[in-house]
Design a protein around this motif. Sequence first.
Motif, PDB file in Angstrom:
ATOM      1  N   ARG A  14       0.880  -1.168   0.000  1.00 17.21           N
ATOM      2  CA  ARG A  14       0.000   0.000   0.000  1.00 17.21           C
ATOM      3  C   ARG A  14       0.915   1.214   0.000  1.00 17.21           C
ATOM      4  N   GLN A  17       0.165   7.798  -2.018  1.00 11.84           N
ATOM      5  CA  GLN A  17      -0.239   8.180  -3.371  1.00 11.84           C
ATOM      6  C   GLN A  17       0.110   9.625  -3.668  1.00 11.84           C
ATOM      7  N   TYR A 255     -10.952   6.743   3.908  1.00 14.47           N
ATOM      8  CA  TYR A 255     -10.030   6.112   2.967  1.00 14.47           C
ATOM      9  C   TYR A 255      -8.585   6.479   3.295  1.00 14.47           C
ATOM     10  N   GLY A 259      -5.576   4.054   5.012  1.00 12.52           N
ATOM     11  CA  GLY A 259      -4.302   3.971   4.298  1.00 12.52           C
ATOM     12  C   GLY A 259      -3.128   4.278   5.202  1.00 12.52           C
ATOM     13  N   CYS A 292     -17.389   3.156  -0.583  1.00 13.22           N
ATOM     14  CA  CYS A 292     -16.149   3.513  -1.284  1.00 13.22           C
ATOM     15  C   CYS A 292     -15.330   2.246  -1.522  1.00 13.22           C
ATOM     16  N   SER A 293     -15.183   1.847  -2.770  1.00 14.29           N
ATOM     17  CA  SER A 293     -14.465   0.606  -3.061  1.00 14.29           C
ATOM     18  C   SER A 293     -12.998   0.694  -2.648  1.00 14.29           C
ATOM     19  N   GLU A 294     -12.403   1.907  -2.722  1.00 17.66           N
ATOM     20  CA  GLU A 294     -11.006   2.055  -2.292  1.00 17.66           C
ATOM     21  C   GLU A 294     -10.862   1.781  -0.795  1.00 17.66           C
ATOM     22  N   SER A 295     -11.833   2.254  -0.013  1.00 17.42           N
ATOM     23  CA  SER A 295     -11.792   1.983   1.435  1.00 17.42           C
ATOM     24  C   SER A 295     -12.002   0.496   1.708  1.00 17.42           C
ATOM     25  N   ARG A 297     -11.130  -1.946  -0.220  1.00 12.06           N
ATOM     26  CA  ARG A 297      -9.880  -2.613  -0.585  1.00 12.06           C
ATOM     27  C   ARG A 297      -8.825  -2.439   0.505  1.00 12.06           C
ATOM     28  N   GLU A 298      -8.664  -1.194   0.997  1.00 13.65           N
ATOM     29  CA  GLU A 298      -7.668  -0.932   2.033  1.00 13.65           C
ATOM     30  C   GLU A 298      -8.011  -1.675   3.327  1.00 13.65           C
ATOM     31  N   ASP A 334     -14.691  -5.402  -9.431  1.00 14.13           N
ATOM     32  CA  ASP A 334     -13.408  -4.723  -9.221  1.00 14.13           C
ATOM     33  C   ASP A 334     -12.332  -5.764  -8.919  1.00 14.13           C
ATOM     34  N   GLN A 336      -9.207  -5.481  -7.998  1.00  9.57           N
ATOM     35  CA  GLN A 336      -8.432  -5.252  -6.784  1.00  9.57           C
ATOM     36  C   GLN A 336      -9.219  -5.624  -5.530  1.00  9.57           C
TER      37      GLN A 336
END
Length: 695
Positions: A14, A17, A255, A259, A292-295, A297-298, A334, A336
């Motif tokens: 991770r 970014q 998110y 991270g 939130c797909s990013e959250s 995933r994390e 998704d 990921q």
Amino acid sequence: MELQRRPDQNLPERKGQKRKLEEELDDEREISLQSGDARQALLSEVSAQVNVLTSTYSWKEADRAAAKRATHVLAELAKNEEVVNVIVDGGAVPALVKHLQSPPLTSENERGAKPFEHEVEKGSAFALGLLAVKPEHQQLIVDNGALSHLVALLRRHKDGLCSRAVNSVIRRAADAITNLAHENSSIKTRVRVEGGIPPLVELLEFTDTKVQRAAAGALRTLAFKNDENKNQIVECNALPTLILMLRSEDAAIHYEAVGVIGNLVHSSPNIKKEVLVAGALQPVIGLLSSCCSESQREAALLLGQFAATDSDCKVHIVQRGAVQPLIEMLQSPDLQLREMSAFALGRLAQDAHNQAGIAHTGGLVPLLKLLDSKNGSLQHNAAFALYGLADNEDNVSDFIKVGGVQKLQDGEFIVQATKDCVAKTLKRLEEKIHGRVLNHLLYLMRVAEKAVQRRVALALAHLCSQDDQRTIFIDNNGTLKQQLDGSVALYKLANKAMTLSPMDAAPLSPTPQVYLGEQYVNSVTLSDVTFLVEGCKRFYAHRICLLASSDAFRAMFDGGYREKDARDIEIPNIRWEVFQLMMRFIYTGSVDITLDIAQDLLRAADQYLLEGLKRLCEYTIAQDISLENVSSMYELSEAFHAISLRHTCILFILEQYDKLSARPGHSHLIQRIIPEIRNYFAKALTKPNTHNSRL
């Protein structure tokens, strides 16, 4: 057999970014540098703006307005990555760095109103953050002294002022630090040395959520693969605030928070423990259901890292409701998300109780489906999770019921580590097929639906011990039905051991074959015998070649037959085309056979005991077996003792057992091959295990 893994082996990274900087600026421009004139024009404009910044470093209102416009123009230009190098070449970096700090006060009058206070600094930080997107410019900006000024900007709110302008300059400073430190270990360390971490941690509690997010983004980058930075962030008491941010309804906030925590715990067991003690586990599990797909995933990645800590943590994660959302994520479009959830489930599946829970909750089928992925990392994470699930004997029957054994055996795996993992999973399953597991599988063979019966039979044929195979498939208490229900298993075993291929068609004559070659086929040169085909067509041949080809020709020329000394020999009942092909095989050892002539050529090969040709004919005929003609093909194989063709017919009948048994007129055929079934199983179980090796 345990699959050895280091604590962080195959742990997805991770990274911090780069901050995508956005600002509502006017005059959007599309600039292309395809021509030298365009580049020169751009360079002139950059130089003009740099000159403005160099000459306007004062509190005069006109100077401040001009400086604001200049930083505005440079930032607008820097949004186009094609022109960033030109901006740097034009000398913009030192001019922008200079304006990160307020100009000195030169008179008492300037201590009052300060025109465009914070605005110029914000524009400079914004422009430098855009230039830092390119790694080659990061060190140049730092060497010009930007970091100390950016850190000072992080403290602008300390003066007691709270305005939109103050908030914006702080946010731009944090974003610039994020881009400067991105994947640059020396600059990450330099930020810490310059004192940047404490104010960033303080800003996590700032009232402006955009500032919170910017500060968290910077800390996320600074924590990535830098142990000293991680420790200082924790020492500054960032964890309580970060954990509160995990519960934020603002997706951008939680998110960034998850991270930061993920980078803090990466390869840091002590920090993992502190994070768990601080109460991060439940809010991280809650993020699995975030919009939130990013959250999501994390959070899944972080749970995988938590699960590596100790066995108790693995159990607690499952007890607190993580399994169901993780399984749902396995089916996300998704990629990921699928990868991270498989990663987390793989870590959780190293606990015996979790193994049963994951399978019972429905994790088996989606994990097996992921084995079809063309993404090596996703495929491996799924394989490792399945390896864990296979360790619990309560899962073995479910593994087999859903076709998991066939999926593992027949899958195409991208990397060697995945192949090794799958092989160990099959071995693990094999070791558990005994006792109550075997009894349950035998029960399923009696009462389950037909598809499950066949999966069970096939799995048992491959995985159970030889003694158990004999009991199940041969003795079987004299019950024939299960043998037929296990026809797919028989098909697989017999197919691997006895399948027909062109490579099997080598001549089987005990006498070494003599091939005279293509040039002597039907050639009068040195010919000492002539065959008369269809009454009048002559074929010129050579005894030495015929004698070596088969027992039939040896008997013809060496025995008491009238053809022994005859110059011309009549060949009845064989067409010219067929005889030509037969002789071509005798002279060359190979021949192309088409379906329209294969059966006649098989008949001739059988008559003249040409085993190699016969098997080539059988192979060609076997390619045409269908539901409509399998009965006649089987009759043909018996009429000419075509063993390979008969094997292929039986395998086809077993494979298509359901369809054939439902067709009128085929029941007699199935009944005729029933004795062959027992014979095939016996051969498959006693044949040396060279063709049918297990994975």
